[in-house]
Design a protein around this motif. Structure first.
Motif, mmCIF file in Angstrom:
data_model
loop_
_atom_site.group_PDB
_atom_site.id
_atom_site.type_symbol
_atom_site.label_atom_id
_atom_site.label_comp_id
_atom_site.label_asym_id
_atom_site.label_seq_id
_atom_site.Cartn_x
_atom_site.Cartn_y
_atom_site.Cartn_z
ATOM 1 N N SER A 1 26.253 34.905 -0.345
ATOM 2 C CA SER A 1 25.722 36.228 -0.717
ATOM 3 C C SER A 1 25.242 36.993 0.512
ATOM 4 N N LEU A 2 25.407 36.427 1.690
ATOM 5 C CA LEU A 2 25.021 37.150 2.902
ATOM 6 C C LEU A 2 26.093 38.159 3.274
ATOM 7 N N PRO A 3 25.680 39.259 3.888
ATOM 8 C CA PRO A 3 26.686 40.175 4.415
ATOM 9 C C PRO A 3 27.450 39.507 5.563
ATOM 10 N N TYR A 4 28.635 40.048 5.754
ATOM 11 C CA TYR A 4 29.549 39.515 6.752
ATOM 12 C C TYR A 4 28.861 39.205 8.085
ATOM 13 N N ASP B 1 40.916 48.826 4.328
ATOM 14 C CA ASP B 1 39.605 48.248 4.565
ATOM 15 C C ASP B 1 39.613 47.522 5.905
ATOM 16 N N GLU B 2 39.054 48.164 6.894
ATOM 17 C CA GLU B 2 38.964 47.593 8.235
ATOM 18 C C GLU B 2 40.293 47.045 8.745
ATOM 19 N N PRO B 3 41.291 47.935 8.836
ATOM 20 C CA PRO B 3 42.604 47.468 9.311
ATOM 21 C C PRO B 3 42.541 46.941 10.745
ATOM 22 N N GLY C 1 30.132 52.378 8.349
ATOM 23 C CA GLY C 1 28.833 51.816 8.002
ATOM 24 C C GLY C 1 28.742 50.387 8.450
ATOM 25 N N ALA C 2 27.518 49.925 8.536
ATOM 26 C CA ALA C 2 27.290 48.579 9.055
ATOM 27 C C ALA C 2 27.831 47.537 8.075
ATOM 28 N N ASN C 3 27.746 46.293 8.505
ATOM 29 C CA ASN C 3 28.154 45.221 7.592
ATOM 30 C C ASN C 3 27.301 45.253 6.355
ATOM 31 N N GLY C 4 27.956 44.990 5.236
ATOM 32 C CA GLY C 4 27.204 44.891 4.003
ATOM 33 C C GLY C 4 26.712 46.228 3.494
ATOM 34 N N LYS D 1 30.916 49.282 1.817
ATOM 35 C CA LYS D 1 32.188 49.989 1.989
ATOM 36 C C LYS D 1 33.295 49.316 1.168
ATOM 37 N N SER D 2 33.487 48.042 1.445
ATOM 38 C CA SER D 2 34.560 47.336 0.720
ATOM 39 C C SER D 2 34.333 47.438 -0.774
ATOM 40 N N THR D 3 33.095 47.244 -1.163
ATOM 41 C CA THR D 3 32.784 47.301 -2.584
ATOM 42 C C THR D 3 33.236 48.629 -3.176
ATOM 43 N N THR D 4 32.988 49.680 -2.479
ATOM 44 C CA THR D 4 33.417 50.979 -2.981
ATOM 45 C C THR D 4 34.913 50.986 -3.250
HETATM 46 N N1 LIG Z 1 31.424 38.608 -4.199
HETATM 47 C C1 LIG Z 1 30.165 38.966 -3.889
HETATM 48 N N2 LIG Z 1 29.118 38.349 -4.493
HETATM 49 C C2 LIG Z 1 27.853 38.702 -4.197
HETATM 50 N N3 LIG Z 1 27.499 39.661 -3.305
HETATM 51 C C3 LIG Z 1 28.522 40.297 -2.666
HETATM 52 C C4 LIG Z 1 29.891 39.968 -2.930
HETATM 53 N N4 LIG Z 1 30.657 40.762 -2.147
HETATM 54 C C5 LIG Z 1 29.786 41.558 -1.420
HETATM 55 N N5 LIG Z 1 28.518 41.273 -1.739
HETATM 56 C C6 LIG Z 1 27.339 41.944 -1.186
HETATM 57 O O1 LIG Z 1 27.436 43.338 -1.407
HETATM 58 C C7 LIG Z 1 27.015 44.043 -0.255
HETATM 59 C C8 LIG Z 1 28.143 44.960 0.210
HETATM 60 O O2 LIG Z 1 29.232 44.147 0.605
HETATM 61 P P1 LIG Z 1 30.561 44.839 1.208
HETATM 62 O O3 LIG Z 1 31.569 43.772 1.490
HETATM 63 O O4 LIG Z 1 30.958 45.990 0.355
HETATM 64 O O5 LIG Z 1 30.000 45.411 2.580
HETATM 65 P P2 LIG Z 1 30.934 46.080 3.682
HETATM 66 O O6 LIG Z 1 30.394 47.395 3.962
HETATM 67 O O7 LIG Z 1 32.367 45.986 3.311
HETATM 68 O O8 LIG Z 1 30.599 45.100 4.901
HETATM 69 P P3 LIG Z 1 31.695 44.633 5.968
HETATM 70 O O9 LIG Z 1 31.725 45.690 6.982
HETATM 71 O O10 LIG Z 1 31.140 43.343 6.490
HETATM 72 O O11 LIG Z 1 32.979 44.460 5.222
HETATM 73 C C9 LIG Z 1 26.689 42.986 0.796
HETATM 74 O O12 LIG Z 1 25.264 42.806 0.754
HETATM 75 C C10 LIG Z 1 27.340 41.723 0.316
HETATM 76 O O13 LIG Z 1 26.518 40.602 0.625
#
Ligand SMILES: Nc1ncnc2c1ncn2[C@@H]1O[C@H](COP(=O)(O)OP(=O)(O)OP(=O)(O)O)[C@@H](O)[C@H]1O
Ligand SMILES: Nc1ncnc2c1ncn2[C@@H]1O[C@H](COP(=O)(O)OP(=O)(O)OP(=O)(O)O)[C@@H](O)[C@H]1O
Ligand SMILES: [Mg+2]
Ligand SMILES: [Mg+2]
Lengths: 297, 367, 267, 237, 371
Positions: free
Chosen positions: C160-163, D157-159, D34-37, D40-43
């Motif tokens: 559940s941690l961010p990347y 997503d982050e190509p 945006g930073a990690n987490g 973005k990907s979620t969107t």
């Molecule tokens: N499958 C999952 N289960 C639980 N939490 C998740 C899951 N996927 C993402 N998260 C959480 O949701 C938040 C957003 O994740 P997301 O992958 O969208 O970030 P991101 O902007 O894409 O980051 P990155 O740049 O590392 O890809 C983060 O806090 C992540 O820990």
């Protein structure tokens, strides 16, 4: 042992092996896509046998009608099982998927016992296929020749489907990654259902031929063949159709030949499947034809 | 330093809870042992044995992630060891009436405890030979290979008449009826498992379950660790088998058909892969559940009056319930959670209410 | 004195020669970098060093210093990964491989298992030795989490941690094996420049504090150029250049094969 | 063309996206940094319905996408190059490309040629199982595969994740080419510097919320952005 | 019908009913046999629903052809249902499993068709109304050598089935004695319960070319064996034991089992006793559609009748008293012949019926007496 006896044993091995092969293909198909040991496969096979039995012996339908209905019903059964018992568990831990499969297998066996009683039913005779003809001292049942032929034809058809058709490609994609497959616009439910349909149809054909050769229908008749055929699939390299057939034949032959050469050991016959399995897996962890998986780190 | 003290504190705390828990439990068992009739006693004993074997299975499958289906085989080894070494010498001739017992065994008779432990060790030895090839296999292959081995063991026992008496099986094994045997053993094994799982070894097990390559890269020896877990599991299972034999008073190969393993698989999944308390609860649920549903079979004899109630219905219903559970409680009752000690004590009294209460299950057995 | 040497290492996969005649020599205490286009064979090189793959040919030699301070060169070619780790080589993975279902703390604790000096029996019996060992390990791990700013997350599930934080956890986990040589496979992948900068400082600090020797694969040139003493450049498995950052940066072969004319380092 | 309003997504407890509004006009390149987490990907995953959205709306040319089956969304001409490549390891490179065009009935040769010309490395490897490609090779394949469906809206997503600068350059060139060919692009990047250069319009996402929006140039000039995302190598000059 | 009310009210203790447990496999591998025995017991219960002026209530428990189940099922009958005696079970190993339970709880039990010596050996509470494997083995050996003049015999045994292994052993012993030829058994084949393909072993046997084939075992497997033997062109006669006598043996075996010969306990076409005649008549009434009556059904009938007789003689429903009465049984007229219980608790029967399959029916051939 005399040449004649030996040839006779080879014939026995061929027809038994081909039967194993037919059922093994079904396992391989399903495993290839879902990475799931479909423990219920042996019981689907059993149900198919009952369908045929009822069609001919109880409802007195002509055999060709019965066969079509049997295959139809069996497909329906297989697809339903996937829909009800496997689909909801797609993203659950693999073991609960497996236990679900075992559960379905239990359920089918128990339902069959409950409905049809533990007593064996006599499968209708097909004199045309079962009355043996003799060459010298050799006795050959026509069905023993039909079985390998059918097995071979179905195998080829399947290979074509998997490697040359779009559905086949979709199947292989779905096999590894649902989400991405969806992104490609693949309707994974459809693909998986069709996999089960094919697998079940094969089980049905297998059941019909099996019962022609061994004409008794029992609720538990699917257990041992089921297990052995899965082993056959693994020996050949699970997920690989050619492998399943190869595995089936190897199993059939080795069982019969062991009996032939070591009559004293006939009691151990059921063990040989597992012995071969373990030996093969030791030296070829992916089975005979299974492709080597290099884990990319 | 300070760290050490804390963990010591935690450790004492653990023990304090254990003590309370044990007292409650022991009293429970004591009362049960005095008051229950031999039918209930038999069931309770069976429950305890199922707890032992299921825990062993969960250790390998749930915690180490090695999908092994060898339980039936290891039980068989334990059971037969006990049978062979505890049957009174004088009655052996009568039992082995088709083919006399092999001379080198015929006159050895051991005390139950010795035979029991011997059974555990015997299955450890076999497990070692099974493990050395099989544990190198991955996932389902391991499953089918271990399943195969348990079948081979069964078939061998069927055919080695002069040692196992083949299909006739061995009867008049001195039976244990007191609950203390089974529950005493179960208790020891539960505690051992808990302590193991929450040690560095336990974490090593889990790391393999999670990602073998990473685990190896972090210095966890795959084969050695898997083997450790596998052997411990085999030992416990062998013990379970031994108790099983002593409970029934008779063994024969048919009892150890591979489907027996499915019961335990069902239990650990129902209880939750990687949950000790879950396994314990599920063992009782399944064992008692099967019995509770017996009424479904009963009016069968009068099928004419009540066509629905026929023998077999019970198993239909049972396997149906199983499906429901697998489908709607994926993670099992407990997931990977544990009940804390005192909570578990209550649970033991109120198995029936468990389902409704399972939400309230709390964290960390001895973490 | 050299800590890690490879002699003519070749790694083939069927037809693909992933690593071709690799000869590296990493001195104790230095920070070396391995760069090169995608598919150059960098990760494969790491996999060969850490025993994930056994090289088709060639040797990998590691010279750990034991407690008594004596250093002896050991041939680790084709040894099992855990054995190599035990000798003092730790790594992180390019595609993060944490123990997803385990807590952050447990992830790190696992890495201390190789130092357990008590048997599973004494673990079950909780002998004083075992207790001491467990406590010690826990302390070490919490210290590491502290260092990598993960201490507050110690009970979170790793998945559940961010990347970014998952990458940090990978480093913490590697350090818990008490390595002498630390291999980092693209530690900054998926981090924005600022986080990259923070990481740069972190790596540097860790290196000095744990007196590590670090061997790192990276694509972020500013990071690489800033902190590495020595750089190896791979292309199609072959070493096309080695040397100090400046030498490499100005090496025409490298520029042509890799950095490209207007690499974003310079703009 | 694509319009997101008040989108909310949560994973169990974790609020990943906390109500964002965002617009992708036809034929433009829009980037989301945006930073990690940050979420973005979620969107993106929410747009193609690989994760369930809690609330909000996503309209594509006026049609509501929310709750629409992934395959349906893809059917409308939206594709996603997922974070972390996700090529089909057991399929060959060529099959991966073909399957990218799963829903197309017409002839693919031209497209495949085109993609091979963009990524010669793929042509060399066209019979290798995709699973054994290097990280970068897989990324190229993932992009190529997405292009095979001739999407109207391509989301990446982050190509550039794990790509050598040279290849990153290449990817961005391709992004611009595709855009010139009339493809609308929604791009997620860590490499804000490059992303903002190619983007017509950009959004900054922080812990699930949009904190800044504007043309690429504008944000590129923005001091706080420089601080946060463009890193030292920028500030130095 | 009367009974159904019985089982539904498991209210134990009310002194106007005497409960007798029926302990049979009603599911699993042995279900077919179990059901046949239950039929006999129920029929007897219909004819004689009372003893000592109390209603006799049957409590039927399914032991699922499984030993672990068997012990719990038996314990359950005793503890929960408070039965005073138990009948069954088909399948010796199941009876043996229950042996310890009934012994420790001192509940007399009557095995109906369990022919394995182990059932009653060393257990004062287990009795039986059928003859034993050694006897049956001898009978068939005699038949083979005397009637068939067989010199060489092949044996096919179901290794996983104690009944089959036992019978094969006893047959071998006495056949070798009769022929005086130590190599009189020219081939042996083993199989496991549930096997369906026997071509391997049969091909071997064909090569050995025996005069007869002795194949005791489950009726399903046996029928398949005979079918496959005929398909392989083996013409030697097949002989077996009592377990063959089920409809399934004929339905599965079809034309191929014509001429198969087996020893059994009872023949409905000419019963040996008056009781036999009444039983046959009543059975025909109860199940008009059945062509023939299985011996085990007759044994079920005898088991019940003998137990009630014992209760009557004991004059009380006290288990121990019943046990003593059972042990003292002498010349009790059962449907399957006169029954006298010997010191082991076994029925001393010196007469066996030989039947063969003729026109798809089990038909009386001969009755053998051995002393
Ligand atoms: N499958 C999952 N289960 C639980 N939490 C998740 C899951 N996927 C993402 N998260 C959480 O949701 C938040 C957003 O994740 P997301 O992958 O969208 O970030 P991101 O902007 O894409 O980051 P990155 O740049 O590392 O890809 C983060 O806090 C992540 O820990
Ligand atoms: N297990 C494998 N089987 C077959 N080929 C492989 C395997 N692992 C790597 N390769 C091949 O070896 C080459 C080098 O791969 P590697 O992962 O080392 O590249 P890399 O330098 O790490 O690239 P990146 O920077 O993208 O990670 C690639 O062409 C890849 O296809
Ligand atoms: Mg790499
Ligand atoms: Mg992302």
């Amino acid at each position: 042992m005399t040449m004649e006896t030996f040839l006779q044993q080879l014939i026995n091995g061929l027809s038994l092996g081909s039967l194993y092969a037919l059922i093994a293909i079904g396992y391989t198909m399903v495993y290839g896509i879902l990475r799931l040991i479909n423990f219920a496969h042996g019981d689907i096979f059993m149900m198919a046998a009952y369908f045929t039995y009822f069609g001919i012996a109880v409802f007195f339908l002509p055999w060709y009608v019965t066969f079509i209905i049997t295959i139809g019903l069996t497909i329906l059964l297989g697809v339903t099982i996937e829909r009800v018992a496997y689909r909801p568990l797609r993203d659950a831990p693999k073991t609960s998927l497996l236990i679900s499969a075992i559960g379905v297998s239990f359920l089918l066996e128990n339902v069959a016992t409950y409905l049809f009683s533990g007593k064996p039913q006599a499968f209708p005779e097909f004199p045309l296929l079962t009355t043996p003809f003799f060459i010298g001292g050799l006795s050959i049942q026509p069905v023993s020749i039909v079985i390998p032929i059918v097995a071979f034809i179905l195998m080829s058809a399947l290979l074509f489907m998997i490697n040359k058709t779009k559905l086949g490609m979709a199947m292989r994609a779905v096999a590894v990654d649902y989400d991405t497959a969806k992104l490609m616009g693949i309707k994974i439910n459809g693909v998986i259902s069709s996999t089960f349909a094919i697998g079940s149809a094969l089980a049905a054909v297998g059941a019909i031929l099996w019962c022609m050769k061994y004409p008794s229908v029992l609720p538990l008749m699917g257990v041992v063949p089921g297990l052995k055929c899965f082993i056959a699939a693994v020996i050949g390299g699970i997920g690989n159709v050619k492998g399943a057939v190869l595995g089936g034949l190897i199993l059939g032959f080795s069982e019969v030949l062991m009996v032939a050469f070591f009559p004293a050991l006939t009691g151990y016959r059921d063990a040989i499947a597992f012995v071969i399995l373990i030996i093969i897996l030791l030296f070829l962890p992916n089975g005979l034809l299974g492709k080597k998986q290099v884990e990319k780190v | 330093m300070n760290e050490t003290q804390n963990s010591l504190g935690a450790y004492l705390k653990l023990h304090w809870k254990t003590a309370v828990f044990l007292v409650v439990l022991l009293i429970g068992i004591g009362l049960a042992d005095i008051f229950v009739d031999s039918y209930m006693r038999r069931l309770l004993n069976l429950c305890a044995i199922y707890v032992i074997v299921s825990l062993a299975m969960n250790l390998v499958n749930g915690f180490t992630g090695q999908f092994s289906l060898g339980q039936a085989g290891f039980m068989a080894i334990g059971a037969y060891t006990v049978a062979i070494f505890t049957v009174p010498v004088e009655s052996r001739a009568a039992i082995f009436y088709l083919e006399p017992m092999a001379p080198f065994l015929a006159n050895i008779q051991l005390p139950f405890v010795v035979a029991l432990i011997l059974g555990g060790l015997a299955s450890v030895v076999v497990a070692f030979f099974i493990g050395s090839p099989c544990l190198r296999l991955r996932g389902d292959y391991l499953a089918i290979a271990t399943l195969g081995f348990s079948e081979i063991i069964r078939i061998v026992f069927t055919n080695t008449q002069s040692i196992t008496n083949g299909a006739l099986g061995i009867k008049s094994i001195p039976t244990i009826s007191s609950l203390w045997w089974t529950y005493g053993t179960a208790l020891l094994i539960i505690i051992a498992t808990i302590l193991l799982v929450y040690s560095s070894y336990g974490r090593a097990f889990k790391s393999i379950r999670e990602d073998e390559i990473a685990a190896e890269a972090m210095g966890v020896g795959l084969f050695k660790t898997k083997m450790t877990s596998f052997l411990i599991g085999a030992f416990f299972t062998g013990i379970g088998g031994g108790l099983f034999a002593a409970l029934l008073g008779t063994v024969d190969p048919k009892q150890f058909y591979f489907t027996l393993t499915y019961n335990f698989l069902l239990i650990i999944v129902l209880g939750g892969m990687g949950s000790i308390s879950g396994t314990i609860i599920a063992s009782f649920l399944v064992t008692l559940g099967q019995e509770a549903l017996r009424f479904l079979d009963e009016p069968m004899a009068f099928g004419l009056d009540l066509p629905i109630f026929r023998p077999g219905l019970r198993m239909v219903v049972f396997s149906f319930l199983l499906m429901i559970i697998v489908l709607f409680y994926r993670k099992g009752l407990m997931g990977t959670n544990e009940l804390t000690w005192d909570f578990m004590a209550q649970k033991f009294q109120s198995i029936k209410k468990k389902l409704s209460r399972k939400k309230t299950s709390t964290e960390g057995g001895g973490k | 004195m050299s800590l890690l040497r490879t002699e003519n290492v070749i790694m083939q996969f069927g037809g693909v020669v992933a690593v071709n005649d690799l000869n590296i020599n990493i001195k104790k205490g230095e920070l070396a970098a391995l760069i090169g286009p995608n598919g150059a064979g960098k990760t494969t090189a790491f996999n060969v060093i850490t025993g994930v793959y056994t090289p088709t040919s060639g040797k990998v030699l590691f010279t750990p210093t034991d407690k008594s301070g004596t250093a002896t060169e050991i041939d680790i070619t084709g040894k099992k990964p855990d054995k190599i780790t035990a000798l003092g080589v730790a790594r992180t993975f390019q595609n993060i491989r944490l123990f997803k279902e385990l807590s952050v703390l447990e992830n790190v604790q696992v890495a201390t298992h190789l130092n357990t000096d008590y048997s599973f029996l004494s673990a079950i019996l909780r002998t004083p030795k075992a207790r001491k060992g467990e406590a010690q390990a826990k302390a070490d791990c919490e210290f590491l989490l502290e260092r990598l700013g993960l201490i507050d997350l110690r009970n979170e599930k790793a998945s559940s941690l961010p990347y970014g934080q998952q990458r940090h956890l990978e480093i913490a986990r590697a350090l818990a094996t008490k390595p002498q040589l630390l291999l980092l496979d693209e530690p900054a992948a998926g981090m924005n420049p600022q986080e990259t900068d923070e990481l740069t400082d972190l790596i540097f600090k860790l290196k000095t504090d744990f007196d590590l020797t670090i061997f790192m694969i990276e694509h972020h040139m500013d990071l690489v150029m800033e902190i590495s003493d020595h750089i190896y450049v791979l292309d199609f498995g072959c070493t096309i250049a080695k040397g100090t950052p400046d030498e490499v940066q100005n090496n025409p072969k490298v520029i042509e094969a890799y950095l490209g004319v207007d690499a974003d380092v310079e703009d | 063309m694509l319009k997101i309003s008040n989108l909310q997504v949560a994973y169990g407890g974790i609020e990943a996206v906390k109500g964002i509004d965002l617009e992708v006009p036809e034929g433009k390149i829009v980037t989301l940094i945006g930073a990690n987490g940050a979420g973005k990907s979620t969107t993106l995953r929410a747009i193609v319905n690989l994760v369930k959205s809690k609330a909000g709306s996503i309209t594509y040319n006026g049609e509501e996408l929310l709750g629409l089956d992934t395959t349906k969304v893809v059917d409308k001409g939206i594709t996603l190059v997922p974070e972390g490549r996700h090529v089909f390891p057991d399929l060959t490179v060529l099959e991966n490309l073909k399957i990218g065009a799963y829903m197309r009935k017409d002839n693919l040769d031209a497209d495949i040629k085109h993609i091979y010309s963009l990524f010669p490395r793929l042509e060399e490897r066209s019979w290798q199982a995709a699973g054994t490609l290097s990280g970068g090779e897989q990324q190229m394949l993932a992009v190529g595969r997405a292009m095979m469906s001739r999407p109207k809206l391509l989301m990446m997503d982050e190509p550039s994740l794990g790509l050598a600068p040279l290849v990153v350059q290449g990817i961005f060139d391709i992004i611009e080419t595709l855009n010139k060919e009339g493809m609308t692009i929604l791009l997620i990047e860590q490499n804000a510097n490059m992303a903002l250069r190619v983007a017509d319009y950009a959004y900054v996402l922080e812990t699930g919320k949009i904190t800044k929006a504007g043309t690429g140039r504008k944000l590129l000039a923005d001091e706080s952005i420089k601080e946060a995302y463009l890193g030292k190598s920028q500030r130095n000059k | 019908a009367g009974c159904s009310s019985g089982t539904t009210t498991t209210s134990s203790g009310d002194s106007d009913v005497i409960k007798i447990g029926v302990f049979e496999p009603l599911t699993g591998a042995n279900a077919a046999g179990g059901e046949l025995e239950v039929e006999g017991v129920e029929l007897a219960n219909k004819l004689r629903p009372e003893v000592l002026g109390k209603k006799v209530e049957l409590v039927i428990a399914d032991n699922k052809s499984d030993k672990a189940e068997a012990t719990t099922a038996a314990a359950r009958l005793i503890e929960k249902d408070k039965v005073v005696a138990i009948l069954g079970s088909w399948g010796s190993s199941l009876s043996i499993a229950a042996g310890d339970v009934v012994k420790t709880n001192q509940i007399p039990s009557v095995a109906l068709s369990a022919t394995n010596p182990q059932v009653t050996a060393g257990n004062d509470y287990y009795f039986r109304v059928c003859f034993l494997d050694p006897f049956q083995g001898t009978v068939m050996a005699n038949y083979a050598s005397k009637k068939l003049n067989a010199k060489k015999v092949a044996i096919i045994q179901e290794v996983s089935n104690d009944y089959s292994v036992g019978l094969a052993k006893f047959f071998t012993d006495s056949f070798v004695k009769l022929t005086g030829d130590p190599n009189a058994i020219v081939a042996t084949g083993n199989y496991n319960t549930g096997d369906q393909d026997f071509n391997g072993i049969l091909t071997n046997i064909k090569a050995a070319n025996p005069d007869a084939i002795f194949a005791p075992g489950n009726f399903t497997e046996s029928a398949l064996i005979i079918k496959q033997a005929r398909a392989l062109g083996i013409t030697a006669p097949f002989i077996g034991g009592d377990t063959w006598e089920t409809n399934e043996f004929i339905t599965v075996g079809g034309a191929d089992v014509e001429g198969a010969v087996m020893s059994t306990f009872f023949d409905d076409t000419n019963p040996l006793t008056e009781a036999g005649k009444t039983f046959v008549a009543e059975y025909k009434k109860a199940y008009p559609d059945r062509e023939n009556i299985a011996a085990v059904t007759a044994l079920g009938y005898d088991g019940y009748m003998m137990t009630l007789d014992a209760i009557e003689r004991a004059g009380s429903a006290d288990p121990v008293a019943i046990r003593d009465a059972l042990a003292a049984t002498k010349d009790f007229e059962g449907a399957t012949g006169m029954i006298t219980i010997d010191a082991n608790g076994d029925a001393t029967k010196n007469e066996a019926i030989i039947k063969t399959v003729k026109d798809g029916k089990f038909t009386y051939m001969d009755s053998v007496t051995i002393d």
